[in-house]
Scaffold this motif. Structure first.
Motif, PDB file in Angstrom:
ATOM      1  N   LEU A 133       0.813  -1.211   0.000  1.00 34.91           N
ATOM      2  CA  LEU A 133       0.000   0.000   0.000  1.00 34.91           C
ATOM      3  C   LEU A 133       0.850   1.266   0.000  1.00 34.91           C
ATOM      4  CD1 LEU A 133      -2.543  -1.059   2.793  1.00 34.91           C
ATOM      5  CD2 LEU A 133      -2.803  -1.354   0.325  1.00 34.91           C
ATOM      6  N   LEU A 134       2.140   1.121   0.210  1.00 35.69           N
ATOM      7  CA  LEU A 134       3.015   2.286   0.361  1.00 35.69           C
ATOM      8  C   LEU A 134       3.505   2.811  -0.986  1.00 35.69           C
ATOM      9  CD1 LEU A 134       5.191   0.979   3.353  1.00 35.69           C
ATOM     10  CD2 LEU A 134       3.192   2.492   3.448  1.00 35.69           C
ATOM     11  N   GLY A 135       3.734   4.132  -1.020  1.00 34.96           N
ATOM     12  CA  GLY A 135       4.355   4.755  -2.186  1.00 34.96           C
ATOM     13  C   GLY A 135       3.406   5.252  -3.247  1.00 34.96           C
ATOM     14  N   LYS A 136       2.138   4.896  -3.139  1.00 34.78           N
ATOM     15  CA  LYS A 136       1.167   5.303  -4.149  1.00 34.78           C
ATOM     16  C   LYS A 136      -0.228   5.352  -3.520  1.00 34.78           C
ATOM     17  CE  LYS A 136       0.520   4.497  -9.091  1.00 34.78           C
ATOM     18  NZ  LYS A 136       0.847   3.607 -10.232  1.00 34.78           N
ATOM     19  N   VAL A 137      -1.062   6.258  -4.004  1.00 38.26           N
ATOM     20  CA  VAL A 137      -2.456   6.269  -3.556  1.00 38.26           C
ATOM     21  C   VAL A 137      -3.094   4.931  -3.927  1.00 38.26           C
ATOM     22  CG1 VAL A 137      -4.722   7.343  -3.814  1.00 38.26           C
ATOM     23  CG2 VAL A 137      -2.668   8.768  -3.764  1.00 38.26           C
ATOM     24  N   THR A 138      -3.779   4.316  -2.960  1.00 41.45           N
ATOM     25  CA  THR A 138      -4.311   2.972  -3.169  1.00 41.45           C
ATOM     26  C   THR A 138      -5.793   2.901  -2.827  1.00 41.45           C
ATOM     27  OG1 THR A 138      -2.169   1.986  -2.569  1.00 41.45           O
ATOM     28  CG2 THR A 138      -4.081   0.540  -2.506  1.00 41.45           C
ATOM     29  N   LEU A 139      -6.528   2.237  -3.690  1.00 44.58           N
ATOM     30  CA  LEU A 139      -7.887   1.814  -3.356  1.00 44.58           C
ATOM     31  C   LEU A 139      -7.808   0.331  -2.997  1.00 44.58           C
ATOM     32  CD1 LEU A 139     -10.152   3.362  -6.163  1.00 44.58           C
ATOM     33  CD2 LEU A 139      -9.869   4.155  -3.808  1.00 44.58           C
ATOM     34  N   LEU A 140      -8.131   0.000  -1.755  1.00 43.50           N
ATOM     35  CA  LEU A 140      -8.202  -1.400  -1.351  1.00 43.50           C
ATOM     36  C   LEU A 140      -9.675  -1.802  -1.365  1.00 43.50           C
ATOM     37  CD1 LEU A 140      -6.684  -3.928  -0.314  1.00 43.50           C
ATOM     38  CD2 LEU A 140      -7.249  -3.155   2.009  1.00 43.50           C
ATOM     39  N   ASN A 141     -10.025  -2.638  -2.319  1.00 44.82           N
ATOM     40  CA  ASN A 141     -11.425  -3.003  -2.542  1.00 44.82           C
ATOM     41  C   ASN A 141     -11.708  -4.416  -2.040  1.00 44.82           C
ATOM     42  OD1 ASN A 141     -13.356  -4.360  -5.008  1.00 44.82           O
ATOM     43  ND2 ASN A 141     -14.138  -2.566  -3.967  1.00 44.82           N
ATOM     44  N   VAL A 142     -12.664  -4.510  -1.108  1.00 42.46           N
ATOM     45  CA  VAL A 142     -13.084  -5.805  -0.570  1.00 42.46           C
ATOM     46  C   VAL A 142     -14.178  -6.360  -1.475  1.00 42.46           C
ATOM     47  CG1 VAL A 142     -14.005  -7.022   1.445  1.00 42.46           C
ATOM     48  CG2 VAL A 142     -12.564  -4.985   1.765  1.00 42.46           C
ATOM     49  N   TRP A 143     -13.960  -7.556  -2.013  1.00 42.17           N
ATOM     50  CA  TRP A 143     -14.906  -8.087  -2.994  1.00 42.17           C
ATOM     51  C   TRP A 143     -15.011  -9.602  -2.871  1.00 42.17           C
ATOM     52  CZ3 TRP A 143     -13.536 -11.389  -7.161  1.00 42.17           C
ATOM     53  CH2 TRP A 143     -12.156 -11.636  -7.280  1.00 42.17           C
ATOM     54  N   ALA A 144     -16.065 -10.142  -3.498  1.00 42.58           N
ATOM     55  CA  ALA A 144     -16.273 -11.589  -3.538  1.00 42.58           C
ATOM     56  C   ALA A 144     -17.129 -11.920  -4.747  1.00 42.58           C
ATOM     57  CB  ALA A 144     -16.952 -12.082  -2.261  1.00 42.58           C
ATOM     58  N   SER A 145     -16.942 -13.118  -5.289  1.00 40.19           N
ATOM     59  CA  SER A 145     -17.697 -13.517  -6.485  1.00 40.19           C
ATOM     60  C   SER A 145     -19.174 -13.699  -6.187  1.00 40.19           C
ATOM     61  CB  SER A 145     -17.113 -14.810  -7.055  1.00 40.19           C
ATOM     62  OG  SER A 145     -17.232 -15.878  -6.130  1.00 40.19           O
ATOM     63  N   TRP A 146     -19.520 -14.037  -4.927  1.00 41.15           N
ATOM     64  CA  TRP A 146     -20.919 -14.269  -4.562  1.00 41.15           C
ATOM     65  C   TRP A 146     -21.671 -12.967  -4.280  1.00 41.15           C
ATOM     66  CZ3 TRP A 146     -21.171 -11.937   0.064  1.00 41.15           C
ATOM     67  CH2 TRP A 146     -20.040 -11.961   0.877  1.00 41.15           C
ATOM     68  N   CYS A 147     -20.956 -11.858  -4.282  1.00 40.91           N
ATOM     69  CA  CYS A 147     -21.516 -10.557  -3.898  1.00 40.91           C
ATOM     70  C   CYS A 147     -22.089  -9.839  -5.126  1.00 40.91           C
ATOM     71  CB  CYS A 147     -20.416  -9.724  -3.232  1.00 40.91           C
ATOM     72  SG  CYS A 147     -20.777  -7.981  -3.068  1.00 40.91           S
ATOM     73  N   HIS A 148     -23.416  -9.677  -5.168  1.00 41.14           N
ATOM     74  CA  HIS A 148     -24.064  -9.039  -6.311  1.00 41.14           C
ATOM     75  C   HIS A 148     -23.646  -7.575  -6.463  1.00 41.14           C
ATOM     76  CE1 HIS A 148     -26.535 -12.527  -7.125  1.00 41.14           C
ATOM     77  NE2 HIS A 148     -26.942 -12.547  -5.868  1.00 41.14           N
ATOM     78  N   SER A 149     -23.490  -6.871  -5.348  1.00 40.89           N
ATOM     79  CA  SER A 149     -23.077  -5.466  -5.422  1.00 40.89           C
ATOM     80  C   SER A 149     -21.653  -5.335  -5.943  1.00 40.89           C
ATOM     81  CB  SER A 149     -23.195  -4.810  -4.040  1.00 40.89           C
ATOM     82  OG  SER A 149     -24.545  -4.764  -3.618  1.00 40.89           O
ATOM     83  N   CYS A 150     -20.822  -6.341  -5.638  1.00 38.04           N
ATOM     84  CA  CYS A 150     -19.443  -6.329  -6.158  1.00 38.04           C
ATOM     85  C   CYS A 150     -19.453  -6.435  -7.673  1.00 38.04           C
ATOM     86  CB  CYS A 150     -18.643  -7.490  -5.566  1.00 38.04           C
ATOM     87  SG  CYS A 150     -18.461  -7.440  -3.780  1.00 38.04           S
ATOM     88  N   ARG A 151     -20.309  -7.282  -8.193  1.00 42.15           N
ATOM     89  CA  ARG A 151     -20.413  -7.425  -9.646  1.00 42.15           C
ATOM     90  C   ARG A 151     -20.942  -6.133 -10.274  1.00 42.15           C
ATOM     91  NH1 ARG A 151     -19.928 -12.630 -11.676  1.00 42.15           N
ATOM     92  NH2 ARG A 151     -19.667 -14.254 -10.097  1.00 42.15           N
TER      93      ARG A 151
END
Length: 204
Positions: free
Chosen positions: A79-97
């Motif tokens: 995560l260091l050295g650059k602006v980062t988006l850490l995205n929590v996701w899962a294949s079963w998650c409809h909102s993630c899709r």
């Protein structure tokens, strides 16, 4: 010293509740009222409105295998050295899709920001299949099937997204799908200002 009366007693020809029983009943009713209030609060409180305790603090340390490549380790140092988006996701998650198209667009357009994934409570086979069919916006995804890292980040569910500055400080959190409007808000508040303002981002 008088003994505390227990059991019904007669006073003035009427049957009355003994002081000890009345005291116990009052305590029980009080506890019941507290439990009802706590239950009501829990049912009516939107988790996305609860401020994250991580805002303004260093990102929690973690070390996980990379999705699809267990020989590679993904950690908080990525995560260091650059602006980062850490995205929590899962294949079963409809909102993630549903948010996946937005993440793909951000990955194409934002050269100054890296997107890392935290594949959460998923199976490796299903997660990789989703990326093969829908595209992969992530520089790398950490594989967290047992919530080993998610619990330390205070993850309620998927999707969630954390904005981390180049020094590894969490500056914003989004509960729910990342939208174009939310990214524009984050850009204005945190990137344009150099990340000086740390505030909880909420999905409205």
């Amino acid at each position: 010293r008088e003994a505390l009366e227990v059991g019904p007693v007669f006073r003035g020809g009427f049957l009355e509740e003994a002081p000890a029983e009345k005291a116990v009943r009052d305590v029980d009713l009080g506890l019941f009222g507290v439990l009802v209030a706590l239950l009501f609060f829990g049912l009516t409180t939107d988790p996305s409105k609860v401020p994250s305790p991580l805002i303004g603090k260093p990102a929690p340390e973690f070390s996980l295998p990379a999705l699809g490549d267990p020989s590679r380790t993904v950690s908080h140092t990525d995560l260091l050295g650059k602006v980062t988006l850490l995205n929590v996701w899962a294949s079963w998650c409809h909102s993630c899709r549903a948010e996946h198209t937005q993440l793909m667009r951000l990955a194409r357009e934002l050269k100054e920001v890296q997107i890392l994934g935290l594949n959460w409570k998923d199976t490796e086979t299903d997660a990789q299949q989703m990326l093969r069919t829908s595209g992969n916006p992530y520089r790398v995804s950490a594989f967290d099937p047992d919530n080993q890292t998610g619990i330390n980040w205070g993850v309620y569910g998927a999707p969630e997204t954390f904005l981390v500055d180049p020094q590894g400080i969490v500056v914003a959190k989004q509960v729910g799908a990342m939208t174009a409007a939310k990214w524009q808000e984050w850009s204005r508040l945190h990137l344009a200002a150099g990340g000086a303002e740390a505030a909880e981002a909420r999905d409205e």
